[in-house]
Design a protein around this motif. Structure first.
Motif, PDB file in Angstrom:
ATOM      1  N   MET A 167      37.556 -12.635  32.817  1.00 28.44           N
ATOM      2  CA  MET A 167      38.824 -12.207  32.231  1.00 28.44           C
ATOM      3  C   MET A 167      39.959 -12.399  33.236  1.00 28.44           C
ATOM      4  O   MET A 167      41.010 -11.774  33.119  1.00 28.44           O
ATOM      5  CB  MET A 167      38.746 -10.736  31.804  1.00 28.44           C
ATOM      6  N   LYS A 168      39.754 -13.294  34.209  1.00 28.37           N
ATOM      7  CA  LYS A 168      40.755 -13.485  35.259  1.00 28.37           C
ATOM      8  C   LYS A 168      42.064 -14.035  34.705  1.00 28.37           C
ATOM      9  O   LYS A 168      43.143 -13.691  35.191  1.00 28.37           O
ATOM     10  CB  LYS A 168      40.199 -14.402  36.347  1.00 28.37           C
ATOM     11  N   ARG A 169      41.976 -14.902  33.710  1.00 27.08           N
ATOM     12  CA  ARG A 169      43.214 -15.440  33.122  1.00 27.08           C
ATOM     13  C   ARG A 169      44.003 -14.319  32.477  1.00 27.08           C
ATOM     14  O   ARG A 169      45.233 -14.243  32.623  1.00 27.08           O
ATOM     15  CB  ARG A 169      42.875 -16.520  32.088  1.00 27.08           C
ATOM     16  N   GLN A 170      43.323 -13.446  31.754  1.00 27.66           N
ATOM     17  CA  GLN A 170      44.011 -12.323  31.115  1.00 27.66           C
ATOM     18  C   GLN A 170      44.595 -11.375  32.164  1.00 27.66           C
ATOM     19  O   GLN A 170      45.715 -10.867  31.996  1.00 27.66           O
ATOM     20  CB  GLN A 170      43.042 -11.569  30.199  1.00 27.66           C
ATOM     21  N   VAL A 171      43.849 -11.114  33.228  1.00 25.06           N
ATOM     22  CA  VAL A 171      44.351 -10.235  34.288  1.00 25.06           C
ATOM     23  C   VAL A 171      45.592 -10.834  34.926  1.00 25.06           C
ATOM     24  O   VAL A 171      46.575 -10.130  35.215  1.00 25.06           O
ATOM     25  CB  VAL A 171      43.263  -9.973  35.352  1.00 25.06           C
ATOM     26  N   ASP A 172      45.574 -12.138  35.153  1.00 25.81           N
ATOM     27  CA  ASP A 172      46.733 -12.802  35.755  1.00 25.81           C
ATOM     28  C   ASP A 172      47.976 -12.632  34.892  1.00 25.81           C
ATOM     29  O   ASP A 172      49.081 -12.366  35.398  1.00 25.81           O
ATOM     30  CB  ASP A 172      46.427 -14.288  35.954  1.00 25.81           C
ATOM     31  N   ILE A 173      47.817 -12.744  33.567  1.00 29.53           N
ATOM     32  CA  ILE A 173      48.948 -12.543  32.646  1.00 29.53           C
ATOM     33  C   ILE A 173      49.476 -11.127  32.766  1.00 29.53           C
ATOM     34  O   ILE A 173      50.687 -10.896  32.839  1.00 29.53           O
ATOM     35  CB  ILE A 173      48.514 -12.844  31.197  1.00 29.53           C
ATOM     36  N   LEU A 174      48.564 -10.175  32.795  1.00 29.64           N
ATOM     37  CA  LEU A 174      48.982  -8.774  32.878  1.00 29.64           C
ATOM     38  C   LEU A 174      49.643  -8.468  34.225  1.00 29.64           C
ATOM     39  O   LEU A 174      50.642  -7.735  34.280  1.00 29.64           O
ATOM     40  CB  LEU A 174      47.773  -7.861  32.668  1.00 29.64           C
ATOM     41  N   MET A 175      49.116  -8.995  35.293  1.00 27.26           N
ATOM     42  CA  MET A 175      49.681  -8.715  36.609  1.00 27.26           C
ATOM     43  C   MET A 175      51.094  -9.258  36.748  1.00 27.26           C
ATOM     44  O   MET A 175      51.946  -8.648  37.408  1.00 27.26           O
ATOM     45  CB  MET A 175      48.769  -9.276  37.709  1.00 27.26           C
ATOM     46  N   ARG A 176      51.369 -10.400  36.120  1.00 26.38           N
ATOM     47  CA  ARG A 176      52.727 -10.965  36.188  1.00 26.38           C
ATOM     48  C   ARG A 176      53.744 -10.051  35.507  1.00 26.38           C
ATOM     49  O   ARG A 176      54.931 -10.091  35.822  1.00 26.38           O
ATOM     50  CB  ARG A 176      52.756 -12.352  35.548  1.00 26.38           C
TER      51      ARG A 176
END
Length: 418
Positions: free
Chosen positions: A221-230
């Protein structure tokens, strides 16, 4: 030597016991003068724990009820079919239930993408109609026209769960809320609840990330986490199943996103927690901090409640097995929020059947709508009526402590104050 009458009675008893659960054969078996409930749910696949535990909780109560005479001498059985949390099989299973004389009604269906797709069938299929009682879904379609008349809900809605979480976070000055959700009817229902709750306070989500239904814990879920972190959130509202939500939490913590993550009740708290604990042991990390899960039933750790004491006693006494059609190697949970909800569903259904059995000519709908301010052993009365098919409204909050989800207290909420 056994007499002919005794032999026939022994056969009848064996048939009664065999019919307590239906392993999903394509032939609708009959049983002697009892009440059968039709349940289509996920007994296999990435959300199998929800269907199995909901069924087990209900069976613990019905086993007790049947051992004490059933409904005025009539046993209650659950006919089960597996839909794997997929709409297509749920539709097929519902058609099968509607085509036969059994079951009396539909019961304990699991999931928004499945429930929303079978709703049109409740209005009539081949001239047959059946009511749906207590689906494991907080979505709105079964609570609104034109389907609300055909469905009775016990659990509070996702809108109430999300409103409660949003109100809590905003009170802590955590105004930047992001949303992670399953890309289907379930996730969109939760997303809508989050949107409505935030808009009522003049806010909108600062970020959104989605995943596909059926995702497993092993997936990234790293792609989703990256979206959320931005989006730089103060907290994340998570609307999904336990495998995907656990994967998000794991990857979020590994990538440095430490803000509170809140999951709604559908997640299956114990199954999610088990995955996080196992991953934590393997990686030498704690993935269980800064989590809060909303619930639609009280904690099964609250022994002050009569229903909790009864639930734990009957789960221990009868220890219902996972049905034969469930995933191979499935290990049942001793207690869980999901099985406790199934237990309460069965208690409420038994009260309805008692009324119906006494006055069958009035119909099952009238029997259900006659229940007003019924005490089922929790801290909230059960209410139904001709214009009210929503039994309970209360939302509870839980946090991980000593390796399990327990009620959230004010001190722990205040620890997140910004």
């Amino acid at each position: 030597m056994i007499s002919g009458g005794a032999h026939r009675r022994s056969i009848l008893l064996a048939l009664c016991l065999a019919c307590l659960a239906w392993p999903g054969s394509r032939v609708l078996a009959r049983e002697p003068a009892g009440y059968a409930l039709g349940m289509s749910a996920a007994f296999t696949g990435s959300s199998d724990g929800l269907g199995v535990e909901l069924y087990r909780g209900s069976m613990a109560y019905f086993a007790f009820l049947n051992a004490h005479g059933g409904i005025h001498g009539k046993p209650v059985a659950i006919r089960i079919l597996d839909d794997g949390y997929q709409p297509g099989p749920a539709i097929d299973n519902t058609i099968q239930f509607l085509q036969g004389d059994e079951p009396l009604c539909l019961f304990n269906y699991v999931g928004t993408p499945t429930v929303t797709r079978i709703l049109p069938l409740l209005k009539g299929y081949g001239g047959r109609r059946k009511l749906l009682f207590f689906p494991f879904s907080g979505a709105e379609p079964q609570r609104e026209p034109p389907y609300a008349d055909y469905v009775f809900n016990l659990r509070a809605s996702y809108r109430r769960e999300l409103a409660g979480l949003v109100d809590r976070f905003l009170a802590l000055n955590r105004n930047r809320l992001a949303v992670f959700y399953q890309a289907d009817a379930f996730g969109r229902s939760g997303w809508d609840g989050a949107q409505r709750a935030l808009r009522s306070h003049g806010y909108v989500p600062v970020g959104e990330a989605t995943y596909r239904r059926g995702a497993r814990f092993e997936e990234s879920m790293k792609r989703q986490v990256d979206i959320l972190m931005r989006a730089n959130p103060d907290a994340v509202l998570s609307i999904g199943s336990y495998a995907a939500c656990a994967a998000l939490i794991r990857d979020a913590r590994d990538m440095g996103l430490t803000v509170p993550i809140a999951n709604v009740s559908f997640v299956g708290s114990e199954k999610m927690l088990s995955l996080l604990q196992e991953a934590g042991r393997e990686r030498g990390r704690d993935y269980t901090s800064n989590l809060v899960n909303s619930q639609v039933v009280p904690s099964y750790e609250d022994l002050s409640l009569p229903a909790v004491r009864e639930y734990r006693e009957l789960m221990d006494r009868y220890a219902p097995d996972a049905p034969a059609l469930s995933s191979r190697g499935y290990v049942p949970l001793r207690y869980s929020f999901t099985s406790f909800e199934g237990f309460l569903n069965a208690k409420a259904m038994a009260r309805i059947l008692e009324t119906y059995d006494a006055h069958p000519a009035q119909g099952l709908r009238a029997a259900a709508e006659s229940l007003a301010d019924v005490d089922i052993g929790i801290d909230a009365p059960l209410r139904f009526g001709p214009d009210r098919h929503q039994g309970l409204e209360r939302v509870y909050f839980t946090v991980v402590r000593d390796g399990k989800f327990v009620p959230m207290d004010e001190r722990r909420w205040r620890a997140w104050q910004r």
